[in-house]
Design an enzyme around this catalytic site. Sequence first.
Site, mmCIF file in Angstrom:
data_model
loop_
_atom_site.group_PDB
_atom_site.id
_atom_site.type_symbol
_atom_site.label_atom_id
_atom_site.label_comp_id
_atom_site.label_asym_id
_atom_site.label_seq_id
_atom_site.Cartn_x
_atom_site.Cartn_y
_atom_site.Cartn_z
ATOM 1 N N GLU A 1 0.522 0.496 -5.289
ATOM 2 C CA GLU A 1 1.150 -0.675 -4.680
ATOM 3 C C GLU A 1 1.325 -0.412 -3.185
ATOM 4 O OE1 GLU A 1 4.956 -1.160 -6.602
ATOM 5 O OE2 GLU A 1 5.791 0.633 -5.672
ATOM 6 N N ASP B 1 11.242 -0.564 2.190
ATOM 7 C CA ASP B 1 10.006 -1.330 2.344
ATOM 8 C C ASP B 1 9.760 -1.803 3.771
ATOM 9 O OD1 ASP B 1 9.753 -1.113 -0.437
ATOM 10 O OD2 ASP B 1 10.824 -2.989 -0.779
HETATM 11 O O1 FUB Z 1 11.505 -2.659 -3.084
HETATM 12 C C1 FUB Z 1 10.958 -3.223 -4.236
HETATM 13 C C2 FUB Z 1 9.579 -2.676 -4.489
HETATM 14 O O2 FUB Z 1 9.638 -1.264 -4.583
HETATM 15 C C3 FUB Z 1 8.567 -2.903 -3.396
HETATM 16 O O3 FUB Z 1 8.016 -4.177 -3.405
HETATM 17 C C4 FUB Z 1 7.608 -1.819 -3.666
HETATM 18 O O4 FUB Z 1 6.711 -1.579 -2.637
HETATM 19 C C5 FUB Z 1 8.531 -0.670 -3.929
HETATM 20 O O5 FUB Z 1 8.975 -0.083 -2.747
#
Ligand code: FUB
Length: 469
Positions: A210, A39
């Site tokens: 997302e 991330d």
């Molecule tokens: O790393 C946890 C979650 O997985 C993140 O918040 C999302 O963007 C995905 O990468």
Amino acid sequence: MTRLRTTVLGALAALGLVVASAAPAPAAAPITTALYTADPAALVVGDTMYLYTGHDEAPVGGTNFVMRDWHVFTSGDATTWTDQGAKLKIADFPWAGADAWAGEVEPKNGKYYWYVPVNGNGAGWMDIGVAVGDSPLGPFRDAKGGPLISDSTPNSSPLNIDPTVFTDDDGQSYIYWGSYYGLRAAKLKPDMINLDGSVITPQGVSNFWEAPWMFKRNGVYYLAYAANDSGCAASGYACIRYATASSPLGPWTHRGVVLDQVTSTTNHPAIIEFKGQWYMVYHNASSPGGGDFRRSVTLDKLYWNADGTMQKVVQTTGPGGGPGGPPTGANLALTATPSTSYVSPWETLAAVHDGYVPTSSADHSHGAYGNWDHQGTEWLEYRWNSAQSISRVATYWFDDDLGIDLPASCEVQYWNGSAYVDVPGQSACGTAANTYNVTTFPAVSTTRLRLSITSKSGYSTGVLEWMAL
Ligand code: FUB
């Protein structure tokens, strides 16, 4: 969810030790192999690029995220990275308890605001908090004493994670966030720790899943984000799409895919210019021992078209994403026509000769050959229009830990002009997981080569890549 700590790496992080690459890394090498990172958010201050990353601590075989802190990495050349340590952790937010997910740092008012999703101890699951520091490396402290955004925020996202904050030329800052197809946006007050006005649902951001990332270039607003529609990614995986707008809150126009799916199921972009070069920073599962919950941040160069659209990023893949990289030499499989005694309708025979380098025997991110629910002996075959001289094959087996397992045995066969026969003098046909099993033999000249595969009792078999050299 397990809370096991990756002992050595965790100890290093806890001690704040600096971990630097020993030598300039090749393009798209992970920024570190000393810990798993995910991330990324990128920020340039002066001559330095900062990467703010999550920290994956799931054990091998873990089936969920274990993320307790965030690290900061710095570089003066976007190639060699220094881990400045865990500069923010869940414990810095007394009202939170777990899940240090994807954050982003925004400079404003001479300070640095670090927006992060965390599992608050209150109602609901994920909240967005904000920490503040006086420098890009902090120290950072909770700026608000509670969530900036939670499930009780009117019109919040179905999952309040993945904030991206952008400040326009007029000084107005905006926050975008969300998951589960629920993109949201709002203005921030000048103090950067309160929303200003109501939460909107941006329009025109096609297939948003997302991980939004917002920036501006040449007067155009760009929003990149993870999408998981079948038009760009295999089931369970994500690509990065992007949209543009002429004002910061949209409406947006979808422009296409800028990053194909990666080797991890999740995909997370940060797009930034540094010293005249644009980069796509993202994560994948390609480091040794990596996986969906053991990811690694990497970056590749990003190029623009004259009309302001982005070219799709070419992912640089190193040799051998896992232990045992592919053997060198011309892979004749690339020009062969494959066939088989049986392939399950949902599997992909063509995957065995696409040249992809699997990260493990479970990595079917680029498709896999599988023959579930057949058991016993099945075969794969390559045909060429003209005879080829072949003296090695390399087989990367597929094992889904379900109905497909490593085989009991295998044999390499060739067409001698009238029948298939075992290739004489072949070395053992290996059945190891997570590696290329190389079988060598005195060269045969043939238009047809076969891999005869015999399953273990009760299982079917599969192949991720079958090379002929
Ligand atoms: O790393 C946890 C979650 O997985 C993140 O918040 C999302 O963007 C995905 O990468």
